[in-house]
Scaffold this active site. Structure first.
Site, mmCIF file in Angstrom:
data_model
loop_
_atom_site.group_PDB
_atom_site.id
_atom_site.type_symbol
_atom_site.label_atom_id
_atom_site.label_comp_id
_atom_site.label_asym_id
_atom_site.label_seq_id
_atom_site.Cartn_x
_atom_site.Cartn_y
_atom_site.Cartn_z
ATOM 1 N N CYS A 142 -2.260 -8.741 0.322
ATOM 2 C CA CYS A 142 -1.289 -9.666 -0.287
ATOM 3 C C CYS A 142 -1.910 -11.047 -0.552
ATOM 4 C CB CYS A 142 -0.026 -9.745 0.563
ATOM 5 S SG CYS A 142 1.410 -10.340 -0.396
ATOM 6 N N HIS A 235 2.161 -4.668 0.478
ATOM 7 C CA HIS A 235 2.185 -4.555 1.935
ATOM 8 C C HIS A 235 2.379 -3.099 2.361
ATOM 9 C CE1 HIS A 235 2.058 -8.732 3.271
ATOM 10 N NE2 HIS A 235 2.848 -9.032 2.252
ATOM 11 N N GLU A 237 1.233 -1.782 4.824
ATOM 12 C CA GLU A 237 1.339 -1.724 6.282
ATOM 13 C C GLU A 237 2.751 -1.971 6.798
ATOM 14 O OE1 GLU A 237 1.113 -6.127 5.600
ATOM 15 O OE2 GLU A 237 0.349 -4.313 4.632
#
Length: 302
Positions: A142, A235, A237
């Protein structure tokens, strides 16, 4: 991990043409194996949440990984205790004499600022420059991806008319590239940002390859042609509930923000969202650790 087969096996050439990772017996015998050393530059305010998200992914491979967390010495973190930082984090001064097989630079909620106005920008630049000779591969997430594109390749971010917020569909450009090996031609990924990177600038840069893009969210996975840097603008994750918690937090503060797109069932914030990107997240991290870190890093750093 690679498959180890005899040089003369007829299937070997077909596998190589399909870009399946094949290793000869002779090379496999000579391989030495040691734990990988990964440095995580955690710039997120809720550091413990980010720690859990990244460790969950790094721990889901057959490789042994030793983790070092790095905190910015030039910035005072307000959402984490000093005791936590003192016990579990290092500063750049404490690790710059070491070599690392891989490094992750996380996102940070500071995209409204010009890069040079970020109070730890000079320190981060020093880390990124140091990584050129002391880290095998760097994964940027990001804002960390935007910082890398700006510093290494001169590509600046631009403001969006509204926040890119939700779960969006992406397409891969070349499924034979190791980083996206095993990916579906179309896959989901979450985004949460007010700025973006020009697809045209990436495509016009001879040092970069755009591996995945979204019609709605723009450039997503960018790989440097020397395979040193991997930039992920979203993102992957994130947990299933992370966007919901961001939405509820901003809504409670009176911040005008739209409901995350393609996220809540029936666009109803009272319903629990589903994680539709988990498998590709694990696959990307596994591919990164295997192909760009484990297979490329020297057994002994000089």
């Amino acid at each position: 991990m690679p498959i180890n087969i005899h040089k003369q096996l007829p299937a070997r050439q077909l596998l190589k043409e399909e870009k399946i990772f094949v290793m000869d017996e002779d090379k496999a015998i000579l391989q030495d194996i040691r734990p990988l050393s990964i440095l995580i530059v955690n710039l997120m305010p809720e550091k413990e949440r980010t720690e859990l998200q990244l460790l969950r992914l790094l721990g889901n491979t057959p490789l042994q990984v030793n983790i070092t967390f790095l905190n910015m010495a030039s910035h005072e973190s307000k959402n984490i205790s000093k005791n936590h930082l003192d016990e579990f984090y290092k500063t750049f001064e404490e690790v710059k004499h070491r070599k690392f097989d891989g490094m992750i630079i996380t996102g940070a909620p500071i995209e409204h600022l010009p890069f040079e106005k970020v109070n730890y920008w000079e320190e981060l630049v020093a880390i990124m420059d140091w990584s050129k000779k002391n880290v095998t591969s760097v994964l940027h997430i990001c804002w960390g991806a935007q910082a890398a594109l700006y510093h290494h390749y001169g590509i600046d971010k631009h403001e969006l008319s509204k926040k890119c917020f939700g779960v969006f569909s992406h397409q891969t450009s070349d499924s034979t590239v190791k980083l996206v090996r095993g990916f579906n031609d179309e896959f989901n990924a979450p985004h949460s940002r007010y700025t973006s990177i020009s697809v045209e600038e990436i495509n016009n840069n001879p040092e970069l390859t755009l591996l995945a893009v979204s019609e709605d969210a723009g450039a997503f996975i960018i790989l440097s042609n020397d395979e040193k840097h991997i930039m992920i603008t979203g993102h992957l994750e994130y947990d299933a509930t992370t966007l919901a918690e961001e939405y509820q937090r901003d809504h409670a503060k009176g911040v005008e923000v739209d409901i995350p797109e393609n996220y809540f069932p029936n666009d109803d914030p009272s319903q629990a969202p589903l994680n539709t990107w988990r498998s590709h997240t694990h696959l990307l991290f596994s591919n990164w650790l295997n192909y760009y870190v484990y297979q490329e890093t020297p057994y002994e750093w000089e």
